[in-house]
Design an enzyme around this catalytic site. Structure first.
Site, short mmCIF file in Angstrom:
data_model
loop_
_atom_site.label_atom_id
_atom_site.label_comp_id
_atom_site.label_asym_id
_atom_site.label_seq_id
_atom_site.Cartn_x
_atom_site.Cartn_y
_atom_site.Cartn_z
N ARG A 1 -3.17 10.13 6.53
CA ARG A 1 -3.32 8.74 6.94
C ARG A 1 -2.63 7.78 5.99
O ARG A 1 -2.78 7.89 4.76
CB ARG A 1 -4.79 8.36 7.06
CG ARG A 1 -4.99 6.90 7.46
CD ARG A 1 -6.43 6.59 7.78
NE ARG A 1 -7.32 6.66 6.65
CZ ARG A 1 -7.44 5.71 5.71
NH1 ARG A 1 -6.65 4.65 5.73
NH2 ARG A 1 -8.31 5.87 4.73
N ARG B 1 -0.72 9.38 -0.15
CA ARG B 1 -1.97 9.77 -0.79
C ARG B 1 -2.03 11.26 -1.11
O ARG B 1 -2.54 11.65 -2.16
CB ARG B 1 -3.16 9.38 0.09
CG ARG B 1 -3.41 7.88 0.11
CD ARG B 1 -4.57 7.51 1.01
NE ARG B 1 -4.88 6.09 0.90
CZ ARG B 1 -5.83 5.47 1.58
NH1 ARG B 1 -6.57 6.16 2.43
NH2 ARG B 1 -6.05 4.18 1.42
N HIS C 1 -12.05 11.70 1.37
CA HIS C 1 -12.16 10.29 1.76
C HIS C 1 -12.11 10.05 3.26
O HIS C 1 -12.80 9.18 3.78
CB HIS C 1 -11.03 9.51 1.08
CG HIS C 1 -10.98 8.06 1.45
ND1 HIS C 1 -12.07 7.22 1.29
CD2 HIS C 1 -9.98 7.30 1.96
CE1 HIS C 1 -11.73 5.99 1.68
NE2 HIS C 1 -10.49 6.02 2.11
N HIS D 1 -8.48 11.19 -1.26
CA HIS D 1 -7.95 9.98 -1.87
C HIS D 1 -7.70 10.25 -3.35
O HIS D 1 -8.51 10.90 -4.02
CB HIS D 1 -8.96 8.83 -1.71
CG HIS D 1 -8.39 7.48 -1.94
ND1 HIS D 1 -8.06 7.02 -3.21
CD2 HIS D 1 -8.08 6.47 -1.08
CE1 HIS D 1 -7.58 5.79 -3.10
NE2 HIS D 1 -7.58 5.43 -1.83
N PHE E 1 0.87 -1.17 0.00
CA PHE E 1 0.00 0.00 0.00
C PHE E 1 0.91 1.22 0.00
O PHE E 1 2.09 1.13 0.36
CB PHE E 1 -0.91 -0.01 1.24
CG PHE E 1 -2.37 -0.25 0.93
CD1 PHE E 1 -2.77 -1.11 -0.07
CD2 PHE E 1 -3.36 0.39 1.67
CE1 PHE E 1 -4.11 -1.34 -0.34
CE2 PHE E 1 -4.70 0.18 1.41
CZ PHE E 1 -5.08 -0.69 0.41
N LEU F 1 -15.03 5.45 -4.16
CA LEU F 1 -13.62 5.06 -4.09
C LEU F 1 -13.26 3.96 -5.07
O LEU F 1 -13.95 2.95 -5.19
CB LEU F 1 -13.30 4.59 -2.67
CG LEU F 1 -11.82 4.42 -2.34
CD1 LEU F 1 -11.11 5.77 -2.38
CD2 LEU F 1 -11.67 3.78 -0.97
N GLU G 1 -7.23 1.66 -3.21
CA GLU G 1 -5.79 1.76 -3.37
C GLU G 1 -5.17 0.43 -3.76
O GLU G 1 -4.05 0.37 -4.27
CB GLU G 1 -5.16 2.28 -2.08
CG GLU G 1 -3.70 2.62 -2.19
CD GLU G 1 -3.23 3.53 -1.07
OE1 GLU G 1 -2.12 3.34 -0.59
OE2 GLU G 1 -3.99 4.44 -0.71
N GLN H 1 -8.21 14.11 4.26
CA GLN H 1 -7.51 13.36 3.22
C GLN H 1 -8.35 13.25 1.95
O GLN H 1 -9.51 12.83 2.00
CB GLN H 1 -7.16 11.95 3.71
CG GLN H 1 -6.35 11.16 2.69
CD GLN H 1 -5.85 9.85 3.25
OE1 GLN H 1 -6.57 8.86 3.26
NE2 GLN H 1 -4.61 9.84 3.74
#
Length: 648
Positions: A441, A342, A406, A291, A175, A308, A311, A289
């Site tokens: 995050r 991100r 997000h 995304h 990730f 979404l 990821e 955040q």
């Protein structure tokens, strides 16, 4: 009343300290009203009574612990309570098992070392601190990272069907911004699988749950909590929950933006507004955040706008291209490419679009078609299915994406060892709180926080009940003295009257219109790129928007979506102002907070911003950040970093 009046946001409707006890006694003795013993009701839990103030009818429910929010965080707290001999009541705004947790698709972080045996919890903590630009709460980070291997093993023992390596270990994927393959997963439906596992465990333990309940006010004198007030969303009937222990686990506020990955009726700041009004402090609200990869509504339809694209698509090798066919992340992050943090990837995409290299639909392309189709189907089945339904085969062609709001790193300020908020009896956990994630995050850490910290909060509340109710156990633990005082009842009835007045609003503007305007306002003035002029303009427009609530029209009664959105609007207005003010205050760029007028990170701003409210309004102050432990400092000094080219 209070929050529902245009000129008074945020409102602080509190019992005075003397009102919180029927006789004003300092030891908290409750005398209550004669004859309020109630009847046992296992469905709603604790004791249940019906009451009325004449025009309003409502039920009174007592419970030792009230858990507000039925996602992973709330469920894990409730499980720990039940295993400790305390029977809580869990309430949620939706049907059982329908919580935002299910939308966290890509995975959950734990340093298991299934594929990279060099990984350990200290490196996980170091990655989290680096991603959070070192304004995270180090205790929160280390508790989460240290707890997670055990929590994943626990979920495994409860039946969570993690994907496996060829030799049977829990599989892990890359990730963004993680030094090793650390993210455990169930295809691309990890959050759904986690919530199913937790719900099954809660059912096995017989934990009571009440669906379709909306909490609109906490009973608080600013120093301690005595329960909560709300309504049944199906019947419209008022509900007064009497409890000395309330856990907020009701999510964040990312849906206050025009493009967002939530549903419109969740993540509107409920928990943060409730906590602020109850006397708790909020922390770091400026960090929202975005995304990098949300669906582009212009192509896929308005109902999909901002949803979404996990990821995991990039974690499995997906590549980003602009409309000119350039793999543009080579310009912005040649080492980590699409798997950089991100905020870095989101700003890169926003820049490509703003400089004219985006698609005609206002996005860029995300392409994983170079991978084997069977591999894509195996690792990303939900994505394959979703886009197939929209006429797109992701195994053969790219999809269009653009940044979407997000996750909110900011939230309620808590002690992560206990979940305590500074208001006695009020706890918070999950996306409701701030501290683990700092300024940005790390992907895969949201699910991790829910179960790691959720267990610790549950343990602490059990200990608190054990110390105060040593001779009472089970469903009756903590309820023996839970009579409702006349002052508590009066405060609840004020809230019910306010809700009735809101439902009767007969002006010219619908709640959905003002919610849409609020979301556009924050998107325009507090989005991915910000400056002081825009933020201050946003505050001015917010004041005008608040004034327009005087002309609100609610269509239908308290069971209608129109009424629900009116309450959502009140929460959103309460949270938007401190968020904008905190963003003005932080005169630097750090993580997800990017100020074009202060584009550099300033070491002097390595602090947290605390927001509190009272009858005189909002106040903001700075607080220093603690130091990580020696093992984590050593991991930071070694400079671990993801090497994207392992995927090539």
């Amino acid at each position: 009343m209070g929050r529902y009046l245009k000129a008074f946001v945020p409102s602080v409707i509190l019992m005075t300290p003397s009102e919180s006890d029927a006789d004003g006694s300092p030891d908290g003795e409750r005398t209550g009203d004669a004859g309020e013993s109630g009847v046992e009701n296992r469905l709603t839990h604790g004791s249940l009574e019906s009451a009325s103030d004449g025009a309003l009818e409502y039920d009174v429910v007592t419970t030792p612990v009230l858990v507000v929010g039925a996602g992973a965080a709330g469920a894990r707290v409730a499980i720990e309570l039940a295993e400790g001999g305390v029977e809580p009541l869990v309430i949620g705004k939706r049907d059982h098992g329908d919580a935002h947790t299910t939308w966290a698709a890509g995975g959950v972080n734990a340093a298991l070392g299934s594929l990279d045996d060099e990984d350990d919890w200290t490196i996980h903590a170091a990655d989290t601190l680096n991603e959070g630009h070192h304004i995270n709460d180090p205790d929160a980070v280390e508790l989460t990272a240290h707890e997670m291997p055990a929590r994943v093993r626990e979920l495994e023992s409860w039946g969570m069907p993690f994907d496996r390596t060829d030799d049977g270990r829990i599989n892990q994927r890359y990730f963004g911004a993680q030094s090793y393959r650390r993210t455990c997963f169930v295809g691309d439906r990890t959050g759904e699988a986690m919530l199913e596992t937790l719900v099954d465990r809660a059912r096995d333990l017989g934990i009571p749950k009440r669906d379709n309940v909306m909490i609109t006010r906490l009973l608080s004198d600013g120093t301690r909590v005595a329960g909560a007030v709300g309504f049944d969303m199906e019947s419209g009937r008022g509900l007064l929950f009497r409890s000395d222990h309330v856990v907020l686990a009701a999510g964040g506020f990312s849906a206050l933006y025009r493009r967002h990955s939530s549903r419109d009726d969740e993540n509107n700041g409920d928990a943060q507004a409730l906590a602020l009004e109850a006397g708790a402090r909020l922390l770091d609200l400026e960090f929202v955040q975005f995304h990098p990869t949300g669906m582009v509504g212009e192509r896929y339809g308005e109902e999909w706008d901002g949803r979404l694209v996990t990821e995991a698509v990039r974690g499995e090798g997906g590549r980003l291209f602009n409309a000119e066919g350039e793999r543009f992340m080579e310009r912005y992050s040649p080492d980590q490419m699409e798997l950089d943090a991100r905020d870095v990837v989101a700003r890169a995409i926003a820049r490509e679009i703003s400089e004219g290299r985006g698609t005609e639909n206002g996005g860029v392309y995300l392409d994983i078609s170079h991978r084997d189709p069977n591999y894509i189907q195996d690792r990303l089945p939900s994505m394959v299915e979703r886009f197939e339904s929209l006429g797109v085969d992701i195994t053969a062609e790219p999809i269009e994406v653009a940044p979407t709001a997000h996750y909110t790193m900011g939230g309620v300020d808590v002690d992560f060892h206990t979940g305590e908020t500074g208001v006695e009896g009020l706890y918070a956990v999950g996306e409701t709180v701030a501290g683990v994630h700092g300024a940005n995050r790390l992907g895969g850490n949201s699910l991790a926080e829910t179960v790691a910290i959720g267990k610790l909060v549950g343990e602490h509340v059990v200990d608190e009940l054990d110390s105060s109710e040593t001779d009472v156990v089970g469903a009756d633990a903590g309820t023996a003295d839970l009579e409702v005082t006349s002052q508590q009842r009066a405060l609840a009835e004020r809230e019910f009257q306010a809700l009735s007045a809101l439902a009767d609003s007969d002006g010219d503007v619908l709640p959905t219109e003002l919610l849409d305007e609020l979301r556009q306002l924050l998107w325009n003035h507090a989005g991915i790129l910000r400056d002081e002029d825009d933020l201050r303009t946003g505050l001015e427009k917010l004041a005008v928007l608040r004034d327009r609530t005087a002309d609100l029209r609610v269509e239908g009664d308290r069971t209608s979506k129109s009424f629900e959105y009116a309450v959502d609007l009140s929460f959103g207005l309460t949270v938007a102002e401190p968020m904008l003010r905190a963003a003005v205050e932080r005169a630097e760029s750090r993580g997800a907070h990017h100020r074009t007028d202060y584009p550099e990170t300033d070491p002097d701003w390595g602090v947290n911003l605390l927001v509190s409210a009272d009858q005189s309004g909002l106040s903001i102050r700075r607080r220093g950040v603690g130091d990580p432990s020696e093992p984590v400092r050593e991991a930071l000094e070694k400079g671990y970093e993801l090497d994207y080219h392992h995927l090539e």
